[in-house]
Enzyme design. Sequence first.
Site, mmCIF file in Angstrom:
data_model
loop_
_atom_site.group_PDB
_atom_site.id
_atom_site.type_symbol
_atom_site.label_atom_id
_atom_site.label_comp_id
_atom_site.label_asym_id
_atom_site.label_seq_id
_atom_site.Cartn_x
_atom_site.Cartn_y
_atom_site.Cartn_z
ATOM 1 N N ARG A 55 -96.627 98.787 -56.793
ATOM 2 C CA ARG A 55 -95.764 97.722 -56.300
ATOM 3 C C ARG A 55 -94.277 97.976 -56.530
ATOM 4 O O ARG A 55 -93.448 97.618 -55.698
ATOM 5 C CB ARG A 55 -96.165 96.400 -56.964
ATOM 6 C CG ARG A 55 -97.492 95.875 -56.482
ATOM 7 C CD ARG A 55 -97.919 94.665 -57.262
ATOM 8 N NE ARG A 55 -99.133 94.095 -56.687
ATOM 9 C CZ ARG A 55 -99.768 93.054 -57.188
ATOM 10 N NH1 ARG A 55 -99.328 92.480 -58.280
ATOM 11 N NH2 ARG A 55 -100.854 92.587 -56.603
ATOM 12 N N GLU A 107 -106.999 98.301 -53.732
ATOM 13 C CA GLU A 107 -105.610 97.868 -53.632
ATOM 14 C C GLU A 107 -104.689 99.002 -54.051
ATOM 15 O O GLU A 107 -105.126 100.027 -54.622
ATOM 16 C CB GLU A 107 -105.378 96.626 -54.498
ATOM 17 C CG GLU A 107 -106.172 95.412 -54.013
ATOM 18 C CD GLU A 107 -105.906 94.157 -54.814
ATOM 19 O OE1 GLU A 107 -105.352 94.266 -55.922
ATOM 20 O OE2 GLU A 107 -106.273 93.072 -54.331
ATOM 21 N N HIS A 116 -93.361 91.253 -56.281
ATOM 22 C CA HIS A 116 -94.393 91.532 -55.281
ATOM 23 C C HIS A 116 -93.675 91.981 -54.012
ATOM 24 O O HIS A 116 -92.729 91.334 -53.569
ATOM 25 C CB HIS A 116 -95.232 90.286 -55.012
ATOM 26 C CG HIS A 116 -96.498 90.590 -54.290
ATOM 27 N ND1 HIS A 116 -96.530 90.953 -52.962
ATOM 28 C CD2 HIS A 116 -97.789 90.616 -54.710
ATOM 29 C CE1 HIS A 116 -97.778 91.180 -52.594
ATOM 30 N NE2 HIS A 116 -98.570 90.973 -53.637
ATOM 31 N N ARG A 125 -97.354 96.328 -63.656
ATOM 32 C CA ARG A 125 -98.762 95.919 -63.618
ATOM 33 C C ARG A 125 -99.479 96.519 -62.421
ATOM 34 O O ARG A 125 -99.013 96.409 -61.291
ATOM 35 C CB ARG A 125 -98.870 94.395 -63.565
ATOM 36 C CG ARG A 125 -100.299 93.877 -63.432
ATOM 37 C CD ARG A 125 -100.323 92.362 -63.404
ATOM 38 N NE ARG A 125 -99.738 91.825 -62.191
ATOM 39 C CZ ARG A 125 -100.421 91.519 -61.092
ATOM 40 N NH1 ARG A 125 -101.708 91.741 -61.048
ATOM 41 N NH2 ARG A 125 -99.810 90.991 -60.050
ATOM 42 N N HIS A 128 -93.064 88.175 -59.039
ATOM 43 C CA HIS A 128 -94.495 87.895 -58.998
ATOM 44 C C HIS A 128 -95.145 87.832 -60.378
ATOM 45 O O HIS A 128 -96.038 87.027 -60.597
ATOM 46 C CB HIS A 128 -95.178 88.975 -58.156
ATOM 47 C CG HIS A 128 -96.629 88.732 -57.891
ATOM 48 N ND1 HIS A 128 -97.099 87.549 -57.347
ATOM 49 C CD2 HIS A 128 -97.728 89.497 -58.098
ATOM 50 C CE1 HIS A 128 -98.416 87.614 -57.220
ATOM 51 N NE2 HIS A 128 -98.830 88.777 -57.685
#
Length: 523
Positions: free
Chosen positions: A280, A111, A234, A376, A341
């Site tokens: 992100r 990811e 997100h 994060r 998110h």
Amino acid sequence: MHPSDVLIIGGGLAGLSCALQLAERHQVTVLAKRELEMSSSQWAQGGIAAVLAEGDSFDAHVHDTMVAGAMLNDLPATRFVVEHGPEAIAWLRAQGVPFDTEGSALHLTREGGHSQRRIAHVADATGAAVQRTLLAAARAHPRITLLENLVAVDLITSRHMDMADGQRCWGAYALNTASGRVETFAAPHTVLATGGAGKVYRYTTNPDTASGDGIAMAWRAGCRVANMEFIQFHPTCLYHPKAKSFLISEAVRGEGGILRLPDGTRFMPAHDERAELAPRDVVARAIDFEMKKHGLDCVHLDITHKGEDFIRHHFPTIYQRCLDLGIDMAREPIPVVPAVHFTCGGVLTDLAGRTDLPGLYAVGEVAYTGLHGANRLASNSLLECVVFGSAAARAIATQTPPALPSPRPWDESRVSDADELVVISHNWDELRRLMWNYVGIVRTNKRLERAAHRIALLDAEVHEFYANFRVNRDLLELRNLLQVAELIVRSAQLRHESRGLHYSLDWPQTAAPAAPTILVPGT
């Protein structure tokens, strides 16, 4: 009164991990504010990050986490979580979580922000599979009591016991939404596993339960909170009028998905050399920039070039959900927008989940452990839940609990039923809109000042309502959301730089040294 050895507030991955590891020797009560299947863990798609492959290393995972967190991460906490990653995956497998395999090994995906393939997953619905497995185990355990539709009101502390010596947590008051009455749940050890605060914003991928309850209750009980300004958006939430809070997993970009403007132009390489695999915060700001620049309602995520077989195999849940809404992601791009998110800050804890208040622990998204820093890294959140759920269980299990006194029952003798509830619905809507507009992806001093002023007015109205009328779920959630909103704004005003998820037009540079924002009650 409902006594137990350990009270856990929240029934997601963090709470259930803790409960299952305590229940061999303790009577554990788990409270869920709605149905146990409604936790944020249930919604997690991507997977759980851990060093499991040859060629990967703890140092690499720590480095990726620190880079994504803009070097604001606490290094000992980050290393603690990463080094316990393989153990966490092994424990979950032992519980029966059916992770995808490739031959005899786990299938690992990659990811955004990760330098290696290290994401253990169950197709594209990892959270749901983990939640089902652990819930089944908890329901079958004779020393775990699972209770639904109980909304925590406040923590019970020594002042509720008429105790002059010391300060300690002794459980919580919780509203039974079926009876409308507040009940007393007493325990010498209480664990907050209540999740984040996504519902403080207008658009979020979080379930309706994510109203910051644990953060607000801990703050009112005297616990410090940290890094509340870092709210992760997100980048890719499905944009569709009938799709509520459905996110398009990070793994879609990790497996080759490309972000495009409506005319097909790819734009991420112009914003970051890592393009769609950037962390992100970078991707969310890039999408926000392009939407504002071109006056767009959304952008598009295109993975059609990978072919239908690949897409159906790797993303069956996303594929089917999109298809149900008339979007064939194998043949057309998916419309997406950023949405709140994850809450990177929370209640300050040590490496055993202990808070400032003896007897009170916080695990999962409600906690600030230092792992996430200013942003994060994808799939570190479920890992944090298991690692700290286990750490808190170990800490509780090694202690001799104090004798449990009887708290005062909840007193509602001086309140009445509300004559109208429009103030709650109106203030709820106004709060979420102003947080979206004034405390969003890009911030300014003036916007934060306006937000702080309006939040104070709304809070005064809700405080008066709370003092005079019987509580209900909407009132309790709004009260907590206002408290969390105030903490987010205060933290943002104190950070005179742009770092990670906090981007200010008035403070566009990154300052040194990197330091967390810590708020202390009463100051």
